[in-house]
Design a protein around this motif. Structure first.
Motif, PDB file in Angstrom:
ATOM      1  N   TYR A 576       0.861  -1.192   0.000  1.00 48.70           N
ATOM      2  CA  TYR A 576       0.000   0.000   0.000  1.00 48.70           C
ATOM      3  C   TYR A 576       0.895   1.238   0.000  1.00 48.70           C
ATOM      4  CZ  TYR A 576      -4.336   2.559   1.078  1.00 48.70           C
ATOM      5  OH  TYR A 576      -5.434   3.369   1.021  1.00 48.70           O
ATOM      6  N   ALA A 577       0.363   2.334  -0.547  1.00 49.50           N
ATOM      7  CA  ALA A 577       1.111   3.597  -0.538  1.00 49.50           C
ATOM      8  C   ALA A 577       0.177   4.740  -0.190  1.00 49.50           C
ATOM      9  CB  ALA A 577       1.754   3.848  -1.901  1.00 49.50           C
ATOM     10  N   VAL A 578       0.687   5.666   0.612  1.00 49.88           N
ATOM     11  CA  VAL A 578      -0.011   6.932   0.870  1.00 49.88           C
ATOM     12  C   VAL A 578       0.779   8.012   0.141  1.00 49.88           C
ATOM     13  CG1 VAL A 578      -0.787   8.590   2.594  1.00 49.88           C
ATOM     14  CG2 VAL A 578      -0.842   6.124   3.100  1.00 49.88           C
ATOM     15  N   VAL A 579       0.106   8.705  -0.757  1.00 48.13           N
ATOM     16  CA  VAL A 579       0.782   9.676  -1.623  1.00 48.13           C
ATOM     17  C   VAL A 579       0.099  11.030  -1.490  1.00 48.13           C
ATOM     18  CG1 VAL A 579       1.549  10.169  -3.966  1.00 48.13           C
ATOM     19  CG2 VAL A 579       1.198   7.794  -3.264  1.00 48.13           C
ATOM     20  N   ARG A 580       0.911  12.078  -1.319  1.00 49.88           N
ATOM     21  CA  ARG A 580       0.364  13.435  -1.357  1.00 49.88           C
ATOM     22  C   ARG A 580       0.818  14.084  -2.653  1.00 49.88           C
ATOM     23  NH1 ARG A 580       1.348  16.764   3.758  1.00 49.88           N
ATOM     24  NH2 ARG A 580       3.471  17.044   2.956  1.00 49.88           N
ATOM     25  N   VAL A 581      -0.176  14.549  -3.428  1.00 49.89           N
ATOM     26  CA  VAL A 581       0.131  15.274  -4.661  1.00 49.89           C
ATOM     27  C   VAL A 581       0.109  16.754  -4.299  1.00 49.89           C
ATOM     28  CG1 VAL A 581      -0.458  15.606  -7.081  1.00 49.89           C
ATOM     29  CG2 VAL A 581      -1.056  13.454  -5.947  1.00 49.89           C
ATOM     30  N   ASN A 582       1.281  17.391  -4.321  1.00 47.12           N
ATOM     31  CA  ASN A 582       1.399  18.768  -3.831  1.00 47.12           C
ATOM     32  C   ASN A 582       0.949  19.803  -4.836  1.00 47.12           C
ATOM     33  OD1 ASN A 582       2.402  18.001  -1.304  1.00 47.12           O
ATOM     34  ND2 ASN A 582       4.485  17.828  -2.111  1.00 47.12           N
ATOM     35  N   LYS A 583       1.468  19.702  -6.057  1.00 48.04           N
ATOM     36  CA  LYS A 583       1.186  20.762  -7.035  1.00 48.04           C
ATOM     37  C   LYS A 583       1.618  20.324  -8.428  1.00 48.04           C
ATOM     38  CE  LYS A 583       5.700  22.889  -6.169  1.00 48.04           C
ATOM     39  NZ  LYS A 583       6.434  24.115  -5.738  1.00 48.04           N
ATOM     40  N   LEU A 584       1.149  21.098  -9.413  1.00 45.53           N
ATOM     41  CA  LEU A 584       1.637  20.937 -10.784  1.00 45.53           C
ATOM     42  C   LEU A 584       2.988  21.626 -10.892  1.00 45.53           C
ATOM     43  CD1 LEU A 584      -1.531  21.723 -12.950  1.00 45.53           C
ATOM     44  CD2 LEU A 584      -0.720  19.505 -12.153  1.00 45.53           C
ATOM     45  N   VAL A 585       3.864  21.069 -11.739  1.00 46.64           N
ATOM     46  CA  VAL A 585       5.182  21.660 -11.968  1.00 46.64           C
ATOM     47  C   VAL A 585       5.289  22.018 -13.447  1.00 46.64           C
ATOM     48  CG1 VAL A 585       7.674  21.301 -11.875  1.00 46.64           C
ATOM     49  CG2 VAL A 585       6.196  20.310 -10.108  1.00 46.64           C
ATOM     50  N   THR A 586       5.661  23.240 -13.712  1.00 43.52           N
ATOM     51  CA  THR A 586       5.751  23.701 -15.106  1.00 43.52           C
ATOM     52  C   THR A 586       6.750  22.850 -15.885  1.00 43.52           C
ATOM     53  OG1 THR A 586       5.269  25.946 -14.388  1.00 43.52           O
ATOM     54  CG2 THR A 586       6.212  25.671 -16.600  1.00 43.52           C
ATOM     55  N   ARG A 587       6.336  22.426 -17.044  1.00 45.40           N
ATOM     56  CA  ARG A 587       7.207  21.616 -17.886  1.00 45.40           C
ATOM     57  C   ARG A 587       8.173  22.510 -18.655  1.00 45.40           C
ATOM     58  NH1 ARG A 587       6.780  18.754 -23.125  1.00 45.40           N
ATOM     59  NH2 ARG A 587       4.895  19.922 -23.595  1.00 45.40           N
ATOM     60  N   GLU A 588       9.416  22.078 -18.723  1.00 47.11           N
ATOM     61  CA  GLU A 588      10.400  22.847 -19.474  1.00 47.11           C
ATOM     62  C   GLU A 588      10.020  22.871 -20.954  1.00 47.11           C
ATOM     63  OE1 GLU A 588      14.225  21.164 -18.831  1.00 47.11           O
ATOM     64  OE2 GLU A 588      14.177  21.411 -16.656  1.00 47.11           O
ATOM     65  N   GLU A 589      10.174  24.026 -21.554  1.00 53.93           N
ATOM     66  CA  GLU A 589       9.830  24.177 -22.963  1.00 53.93           C
ATOM     67  C   GLU A 589      10.805  23.359 -23.814  1.00 53.93           C
ATOM     68  OE1 GLU A 589       7.441  25.304 -25.985  1.00 53.93           O
ATOM     69  OE2 GLU A 589       7.168  25.725 -23.852  1.00 53.93           O
ATOM     70  N   PRO A 590      10.299  22.427 -24.616  1.00 53.27           N
ATOM     71  CA  PRO A 590      11.204  21.593 -25.416  1.00 53.27           C
ATOM     72  C   PRO A 590      11.866  22.415 -26.522  1.00 53.27           C
ATOM     73  CG  PRO A 590       8.928  21.172 -26.029  1.00 53.27           C
ATOM     74  CD  PRO A 590       8.887  22.090 -24.838  1.00 53.27           C
ATOM     75  N   ASN A 591      13.053  21.964 -26.950  1.00 46.38           N
ATOM     76  CA  ASN A 591      13.696  22.635 -28.084  1.00 46.38           C
ATOM     77  C   ASN A 591      12.966  22.249 -29.364  1.00 46.38           C
ATOM     78  OD1 ASN A 591      14.763  20.156 -29.181  1.00 46.38           O
ATOM     79  ND2 ASN A 591      16.368  20.227 -27.616  1.00 46.38           N
ATOM     80  N   PRO A 592      13.206  22.953 -30.467  1.00 44.63           N
ATOM     81  CA  PRO A 592      12.464  22.694 -31.709  1.00 44.63           C
ATOM     82  C   PRO A 592      12.527  21.236 -32.161  1.00 44.63           C
ATOM     83  CG  PRO A 592      13.687  24.740 -31.891  1.00 44.63           C
ATOM     84  CD  PRO A 592      14.114  24.121 -30.592  1.00 44.63           C
ATOM     85  N   GLN A 593      13.682  20.594 -32.008  1.00 45.61           N
ATOM     86  CA  GLN A 593      13.807  19.202 -32.439  1.00 45.61           C
ATOM     87  C   GLN A 593      12.937  18.280 -31.589  1.00 45.61           C
ATOM     88  OE1 GLN A 593      17.807  17.704 -32.387  1.00 45.61           O
ATOM     89  NE2 GLN A 593      17.250  15.689 -33.137  1.00 45.61           N
ATOM     90  N   GLN A 594      12.961  18.479 -30.250  1.00 39.87           N
ATOM     91  CA  GLN A 594      12.127  17.675 -29.359  1.00 39.87           C
ATOM     92  C   GLN A 594      10.645  17.914 -29.631  1.00 39.87           C
ATOM     93  OE1 GLN A 594      13.719  19.201 -25.679  1.00 39.87           O
ATOM     94  NE2 GLN A 594      14.958  17.358 -25.300  1.00 39.87           N
ATOM     95  N   HIS A 595      10.321  19.168 -29.923  1.00 36.36           N
ATOM     96  CA  HIS A 595       8.936  19.530 -30.213  1.00 36.36           C
ATOM     97  C   HIS A 595       8.453  18.797 -31.465  1.00 36.36           C
ATOM     98  CE1 HIS A 595       5.484  22.074 -29.464  1.00 36.36           C
ATOM     99  NE2 HIS A 595       5.443  22.413 -30.738  1.00 36.36           N
ATOM    100  N   ALA A 596       9.291  18.777 -32.501  1.00 40.91           N
ATOM    101  CA  ALA A 596       8.925  18.109 -33.756  1.00 40.91           C
ATOM    102  C   ALA A 596       8.784  16.603 -33.538  1.00 40.91           C
ATOM    103  CB  ALA A 596       9.984  18.397 -34.827  1.00 40.91           C
ATOM    104  N   GLN A 597       9.698  16.030 -32.768  1.00 43.06           N
ATOM    105  CA  GLN A 597       9.629  14.600 -32.489  1.00 43.06           C
ATOM    106  C   GLN A 597       8.358  14.255 -31.706  1.00 43.06           C
ATOM    107  OE1 GLN A 597      13.318  13.855 -30.440  1.00 43.06           O
ATOM    108  NE2 GLN A 597      14.483  13.517 -32.327  1.00 43.06           N
ATOM    109  N   SER A 598       8.011  15.109 -30.756  1.00 43.68           N
ATOM    110  CA  SER A 598       6.804  14.866 -29.960  1.00 43.68           C
ATOM    111  C   SER A 598       5.558  14.909 -30.829  1.00 43.68           C
ATOM    112  CB  SER A 598       6.701  15.905 -28.839  1.00 43.68           C
ATOM    113  OG  SER A 598       7.765  15.775 -27.924  1.00 43.68           O
ATOM    114  N   ARG A 599       5.514  15.863 -31.754  1.00 42.85           N
ATOM    115  CA  ARG A 599       4.351  15.964 -32.638  1.00 42.85           C
ATOM    116  C   ARG A 599       4.255  14.733 -33.540  1.00 42.85           C
ATOM    117  NH1 ARG A 599       3.297  21.231 -35.862  1.00 42.85           N
ATOM    118  NH2 ARG A 599       1.377  20.059 -36.155  1.00 42.85           N
ATOM    119  N   GLN A 600       5.416  14.256 -34.025  1.00 41.69           N
ATOM    120  CA  GLN A 600       5.408  13.053 -34.862  1.00 41.69           C
ATOM    121  C   GLN A 600       4.922  11.847 -34.063  1.00 41.69           C
ATOM    122  OE1 GLN A 600       9.396  12.707 -36.342  1.00 41.69           O
ATOM    123  NE2 GLN A 600       9.236  14.493 -37.687  1.00 41.69           N
ATOM    124  N   GLN A 601       5.392  11.766 -32.811  1.00 40.33           N
ATOM    125  CA  GLN A 601       4.963  10.664 -31.957  1.00 40.33           C
ATOM    126  C   GLN A 601       3.461  10.727 -31.699  1.00 40.33           C
ATOM    127  OE1 GLN A 601       6.739  10.661 -28.068  1.00 40.33           O
ATOM    128  NE2 GLN A 601       6.192   8.545 -27.640  1.00 40.33           N
TER     129      GLN A 601
END
Length: 637
Positions: A576-601
């Motif tokens: 069993y696990a007790v988990v506290r979800v504290n907050k959202l964390v801003t995602r780092e802006e991907p570079n253009p190549q990572q962005h293109a790869q993510s869109r293809q995926q």
């Protein structure tokens, strides 16, 4: 008794005719022979049945393929109910796609089939130095899959036709930038968590069972402590691979085979050419083809003035993208590799010569012959290993065919022993102990469903007679005989006491871990300041930081508007696990190549989702149904 039968044979024949002929009329001879052989129907697609026998055979092929590619893979995984059910689901999907291809008139032309086979790496490896396909090795490759070359090509044709059902749908999936960015932002969202896990290992020391506790547990969980039904067998194998090892060849045999195959071994002359292609489909309007031809003729006129510009003009003008980047170079090829119109001209040119405009089904070509490689006959010594291997294999297959009938008849006619046929064919009687019905506990030939079904059949167990000769793979026959049978039974408590203790402690520790975890979750929800949680950690779907899937699912389902939020998560056998979800964390802006790869995926995922939805529609349209129960582990997934 036999005298009685002979004296009354006419009467008996009449009775048999009255009993048997009506069944042939009702079911047909083939149906009478095959109805029971195929076993129960396990699935249906568009009225077509999938039998237990077909399912078993398909799963065995899948097991063989997996073992060949991953020899160290745990055999228990391959033989599990979940793995077998997955094979059946694939069979149903394949049948669905085949039916859809047929209904939608999706066919594969001879030219497309030829082009695919030309590029197939497994077939390319069968070509000699001259580029010619080694037909003997090609036939062997097909035979290893239980097919002739014609059957293999028809299967490839069907596969290519079936691929058209989903491939166009998958390839056409297009997501807008806004759509893909929004989906990816949600999918890759990061969250900060803190967690405390309650694991069974931490509670083992607290479990101190007495003798009465163990006996009570043994009675309540008796199914856990039953022995599996098992048999000890002796068996006989006739296979071409073993026969091959015993074959000796004379020097004259090898020399004669070399001389008979010298022309094949020498291959053919090869030529290297470059070309410029101006595309023009065979069924294109006449005006379009004429325009392409005029362009090719203009390029030819330019080349005749400056032949050295061929590579440059090919890079700039050729519509053959595969060769254009290489200045039009097609590398070496032998006769039979190119379309006829192209090949006829290429094999008439002299080295360095440029052709006139050549018309083919692809358009208009300008060809320059750049090199010629004459056919060279290999020496006997250089080819000896391959010649010996080929000859042994051929003779072993012939010997197998000669022995197969004797083997099959002998194990049937002398059904209480293997000794006579083993001595006659110089085979070794082998033994195996403790076989169970599960494929997962057996290795090699003995994992075959055909063998397991045969030795666990009621007649095989009660009469202890040889099974029929079973063809378990290409050029391999097996017959087996049960020499001892042990039915499933509850093992005595004294025998399994240590196992009972282990299971009892494991179950109790797990229950205690879950109870403690649930209690802490309730307490900490009421008194958040008392929560004893670990260091903060940032997780996301693409970076789970080693957390169990159950934790990730719970964390990512948590409503951001209610954060921080305390969750209690069941971890199955992990506690069993007790988990506290504290907050959202801003995602780092991907570079253009990572962005293109993510869109293809994302586009690929979208295509897969649309294909899955379409497959679900086909299941409804063509009334696909699986008639066996889903294993519990699969159903829960």
């Amino acid at each position: 008794m036999f005298d009685t039968i002979r004296n009354n044979s006419k009467i008996l024949m009449g009775l048999l005719a009255l009993l048997i002929i009506p069944s042939f009329v009702l079911f047909g001879i083939d149906g009478y022979n095959q109805r029971d052989a195929k076993g129960a129907v396990v699935a249906k697609v568009d009225g077509q049945e999938i039998s237990q026998q077909e399912w078993d055979a398909a799963h065995q092929r899948e097991v063989d393929r997996m073992r060949a590619s991953m020899p160290n893979l745990d055999a228990k995984l391959l033989g599990s109910d979940e793995a077998r059910y997955a094979t059946l689901e694939r069979m149903v999907n394949d049948r669905l796609i085949a039916v859809a291809a047929q209904k939608q008139l999706l066919v594969t032309s001879d030219q497309r089939l030829a082009n695919y086979l030309q590029r197939d790496p497994s077939i390319a490896g069968l070509r000699g130095a001259d580029g010619k396909l080694d037909m003997d090795r090609y036939r062997q490759m097909a035979a290893s899959q239980g097919m002739t070359p014609q059957m293999l090509e028809e299967q490839v044709r069907r596969d290519l036709s079936n691929q058209q059902v989903l491939s166009v749908l998958q390839a056409s999936a297009v997501a807008s930038q806004r759509q893909s960015d929004g989906a990816l932002q949600a999918y890759l969202q990061r969250r900060e968590i803190q967690m405390q896990r309650f694991e069974p290992a931490n509670f083992v020391a607290k479990v101190q069972p007495g003798e009465a506790d163990l006996e009570k547990y043994y009675q309540a969980q008796s199914d856990r402590f039953r022995s599996l039904e098992s048999v000890d067998i002796e068996y006989l194998v006739l296979d071409a691979a073993s026969l091959e090892k015993s074959i000796t060849l004379s020097e004259q045999d090898i020399k004669t085979y070399y001389e008979q195959n010298l022309q094949r071994l020498a291959g053919k002359e090869q030529r290297r050419a470059s070309h410029i292609l101006i595309n023009a489909a065979k069924d294109a309007p006449a005006a379009e083809r004429e325009k392409a031809k005029l362009k090719a003729e203009a390029l030819l006129a330019s080349l005749l003035k400056d032949p050295k510009a061929f590579a440059d003009l090919a890079r700039k003008n050729s519509d053959d993208t595969g060769s254009a980047s290489k200045g039009g170079d097609l590398d070496f090829f032998a006769k039979g590799a190119m379309v006829k119109a192209f090949e006829d001209v290429a094999f008439e040119l002299k080295q360095g010569e440029i052709s006139s405009v050549v018309e083919s089904e692809f358009g208009f070509h300008i060809i320059q012959l750049t090199d010629v490689k004459a056919a060279v006959a290999p020496t006997l010594e250089s080819m000896r290993p391959q010649l010996v291997a080929d000859l042994r294999q051929q003779q072993a297959k012939r010997q197998f065919a000669e022995f197969a009938e004797t083997f099959s008849n002998s194990v049937y006619e002398q059904a209480d022993t293997f000794k006579p046929v083993a001595e006659k064919l110089k085979l070794t009687v082998q033994q195996a102990q403790g076989l169970t019905r599960s494929q997962a506990t057996q290795q090699g030939l003995l994992s075959s469903p055909k063998i397991l079904d045969a030795v666990f059949a009621e007649d095989a167990i009660s009469k202890r007679r040889n099974t029929a000769a079973l063809e378990v793979s290409s050029n391999t026959l097996v017959s087996a005989r049960v020499i001892q049978h042990r039915p499933a039974a509850l093992r005595p408590f004294a025998e399994v006491k240590d196992e009972v203790r282990t299971q009892y402690v494991k179950d109790q520790a797990l229950s205690m871990a879950k109870a403690e975890g649930q209690a802490r979750w309730v307490d900490w929800k009421n008194q958040p300041a008392q929560a004893q949680l670990g260091a903060s950690l940032v997780v996301s779907r693409d970076q789970p930081q080693g957390q169990p899937q159950a934790v990730m699912d719970a964390v990512l389902r948590a409503d951001p508007a209610r954060m921080p939020v305390l969750l209690g998560v069941e971890l199955g056998q992990q506690g069993y696990a007790v988990v506290r979800v504290n907050k959202l964390v801003t995602r780092e802006e991907p570079n253009p190549q990572q962005h293109a790869q993510s869109r293809q995926q994302f586009a690929r995922l979208l295509g897969s989702a649309e294909a899955a939805a379409y497959l679900s529609h086909l299941k409804s349209q063509f009334k696909a149904e699986i008639l066996v129960s889903k294993p519990k582990a699969v159903a829960a997934s």
